[in-house]
Design a protein around this motif. Structure first.
Motif, mmCIF file in Angstrom:
data_model
loop_
_atom_site.group_PDB
_atom_site.id
_atom_site.type_symbol
_atom_site.label_atom_id
_atom_site.label_comp_id
_atom_site.label_asym_id
_atom_site.label_seq_id
_atom_site.Cartn_x
_atom_site.Cartn_y
_atom_site.Cartn_z
ATOM 1 N N VAL A 76 0.770 -1.219 0.218
ATOM 2 C CA VAL A 76 0.080 0.025 -0.013
ATOM 3 C C VAL A 76 0.809 1.041 0.015
ATOM 4 N N LEU A 77 0.573 2.205 -0.813
ATOM 5 C CA LEU A 77 1.563 3.495 -0.835
ATOM 6 C C LEU A 77 0.985 4.327 0.035
ATOM 7 N N VAL A 78 2.216 4.680 0.839
ATOM 8 C CA VAL A 78 1.657 5.734 2.090
ATOM 9 C C VAL A 78 2.377 7.161 1.860
ATOM 10 N N THR A 79 3.443 7.140 0.981
ATOM 11 C CA THR A 79 4.032 8.460 0.940
ATOM 12 C C THR A 79 4.464 8.630 -0.531
ATOM 13 N N LEU A 80 4.167 9.893 -1.296
ATOM 14 C CA LEU A 80 5.088 9.881 -2.718
ATOM 15 C C LEU A 80 5.370 11.159 -2.703
ATOM 16 N N ASP A 81 6.777 11.070 -3.034
ATOM 17 C CA ASP A 81 7.558 12.415 -3.200
ATOM 18 C C ASP A 81 7.692 12.609 -4.951
ATOM 19 N N GLU A 82 7.292 13.673 -5.331
ATOM 20 C CA GLU A 82 7.319 14.177 -6.836
ATOM 21 C C GLU A 82 8.413 14.982 -7.147
ATOM 22 N N ALA A 88 18.691 21.540 -17.716
ATOM 23 C CA ALA A 88 20.101 20.954 -17.506
ATOM 24 C C ALA A 88 20.182 20.566 -15.856
ATOM 25 N N THR A 89 19.667 21.625 -15.178
ATOM 26 C CA THR A 89 19.724 21.349 -13.606
ATOM 27 C C THR A 89 18.942 20.168 -12.972
ATOM 28 N N LYS A 90 19.317 19.749 -12.114
ATOM 29 C CA LYS A 90 18.939 18.488 -11.384
ATOM 30 C C LYS A 90 17.388 18.675 -10.999
ATOM 31 N N ALA A 91 16.609 17.880 -11.169
ATOM 32 C CA ALA A 91 15.255 17.598 -10.766
ATOM 33 C C ALA A 91 15.051 17.982 -9.440
ATOM 34 N N THR A 92 13.990 18.783 -8.964
ATOM 35 C CA THR A 92 13.775 19.243 -7.595
ATOM 36 C C THR A 92 12.410 18.506 -6.930
ATOM 37 N N LEU A 93 12.329 18.606 -5.756
ATOM 38 C CA LEU A 93 11.011 18.278 -5.043
ATOM 39 C C LEU A 93 10.112 19.027 -5.375
ATOM 40 N N THR A 94 8.759 18.701 -5.811
ATOM 41 C CA THR A 94 7.826 19.772 -5.990
ATOM 42 C C THR A 94 6.841 19.273 -5.193
ATOM 43 N N GLN A 95 6.520 17.921 -4.806
ATOM 44 C CA GLN A 95 5.439 17.684 -3.782
ATOM 45 C C GLN A 95 5.527 16.550 -3.007
ATOM 46 N N ARG A 96 5.039 16.440 -1.910
ATOM 47 C CA ARG A 96 5.088 15.332 -0.847
ATOM 48 C C ARG A 96 3.650 15.162 -0.572
ATOM 49 N N SER A 97 3.117 13.851 -0.621
ATOM 50 C CA SER A 97 1.809 13.404 -0.370
ATOM 51 C C SER A 97 1.864 12.116 0.430
ATOM 52 N N ASN A 98 1.064 12.037 1.543
ATOM 53 C CA ASN A 98 0.758 10.855 2.180
ATOM 54 C C ASN A 98 -0.703 10.277 1.858
ATOM 55 N N PHE A 99 -0.657 8.977 2.314
ATOM 56 C CA PHE A 99 -1.980 8.299 1.869
ATOM 57 C C PHE A 99 -2.580 7.360 2.870
ATOM 58 N N LEU A 100 -3.611 7.130 2.723
ATOM 59 C CA LEU A 100 -4.298 6.086 3.563
ATOM 60 C C LEU A 100 -5.448 5.439 2.981
ATOM 61 N N GLY A 116 -3.346 12.992 5.864
ATOM 62 C CA GLY A 116 -1.989 13.593 6.674
ATOM 63 C C GLY A 116 -1.595 14.814 5.871
ATOM 64 N N THR A 117 -0.365 15.176 5.984
ATOM 65 C CA THR A 117 0.254 16.408 5.543
ATOM 66 C C THR A 117 0.516 16.322 4.247
ATOM 67 N N HIS A 118 0.252 17.576 3.415
ATOM 68 C CA HIS A 118 0.311 17.498 1.888
ATOM 69 C C HIS A 118 1.357 18.653 1.913
ATOM 70 N N LEU A 119 2.376 18.761 1.040
ATOM 71 C CA LEU A 119 3.248 19.786 0.856
ATOM 72 C C LEU A 119 3.491 19.923 -0.667
ATOM 73 N N LEU A 120 3.675 21.296 -1.234
ATOM 74 C CA LEU A 120 3.890 21.590 -2.398
ATOM 75 C C LEU A 120 5.265 22.454 -2.227
ATOM 76 N N PHE A 121 6.110 22.650 -3.362
ATOM 77 C CA PHE A 121 7.305 23.346 -3.020
ATOM 78 C C PHE A 121 7.775 24.256 -4.155
#
Length: 199
Positions: free
Chosen positions: A65-71, A79-91, A97-102
């Motif tokens: 079961v997926l519990v956390t997803l970082d995109e 050309a630069t390194k991909a950066t974290l744009t979103q962190r999601s938690n699942f139930l 739970g906490t949902h973050l956008l960056f």
């Protein structure tokens, strides 16, 4: 004797781990996906890559079961390194739970809480310099209260009853107040200016 005990311990350790590594590849030979499965279910950390070997997603599983997803994504210069744009938690496959956008610079863009797929409590929206842009209060996935701010930090708008009630708007100096009544339902939306006050 110690060597025999060590050998037996190593054998037991490896025999207890019945998980298997899973790897998938792009047509160009670059790694596309890596993770582990146990009894046919995903466990632990899984990483998805682009065809250019940049991280696209990091997924965390518990018993399949997926519990956390970082995109991750490229913003601006590819050309630069991909950066974290979103962190999601699942139930149970729902946001929970906490949902973050960056922002591209790593600062938090939005932060809020979900309960079984519905927005609850306060959601915060920040500018890329860390200053508050807006905060919104949700009850049963609906907006009840919202405050918005100018870039200089002055209050731009406040509404205690967002969908049906008074909205107060301010200029960037905080010297003029515009009072507006919002009325809405499923079929209609209206906005009437009631008064303008100068401080």
């Amino acid at each position: 004797m110690n060597k025999i005990i060590l050998l037996i311990s190593i054998c037991i350790l490896f025999s207890c781990d019945s998980s298997t590594e899973v790897r998938k590849y792009w047509n160009n030979g670059e790694l596309k996906l890596i993770g582990r499965e146990k009894d046919g279910k995903r466990i632990g950390k899984w990483i998805k890559y682009t065809a250019n070997n940049d991280t696209m997603e990091i997924q965390y599983y518990e018993d399949g079961v997926l519990v956390t997803l970082d995109e991750y994504a490229h913003v601006g210069d590819s050309a630069t390194k991909a950066t974290l744009t979103q962190r999601s938690n699942f139930l149970n496959s729902n946001l929970h739970g906490t949902h973050l956008l960056f922002h591209p610079n790593g600062q938090i863009d939005r932060k809020g809480q979900f309960l079984n797929g519905q927005k609850v409590d306060t959601f915060f929206h920040y500018r890329n310099n860390g200053f508050m842009h807006q905060f919104t209060v949700y009850v049963d996935d609906s907006v009840t209260t919202q405050y918005q701010y100018w870039p200089n930090g002055e209050l731009f708008m406040r509404a205690e009853n967002f969908m049906n009630g008074l909205h107060y708007f301010y200029d960037s100096l905080g010297t003029t107040e515009f009072v507006v009544r919002i009325t809405s339902d499923e079929q209609s939306y209206s906005m009437d200016t009631l008064e303008i006050n100068t401080r």
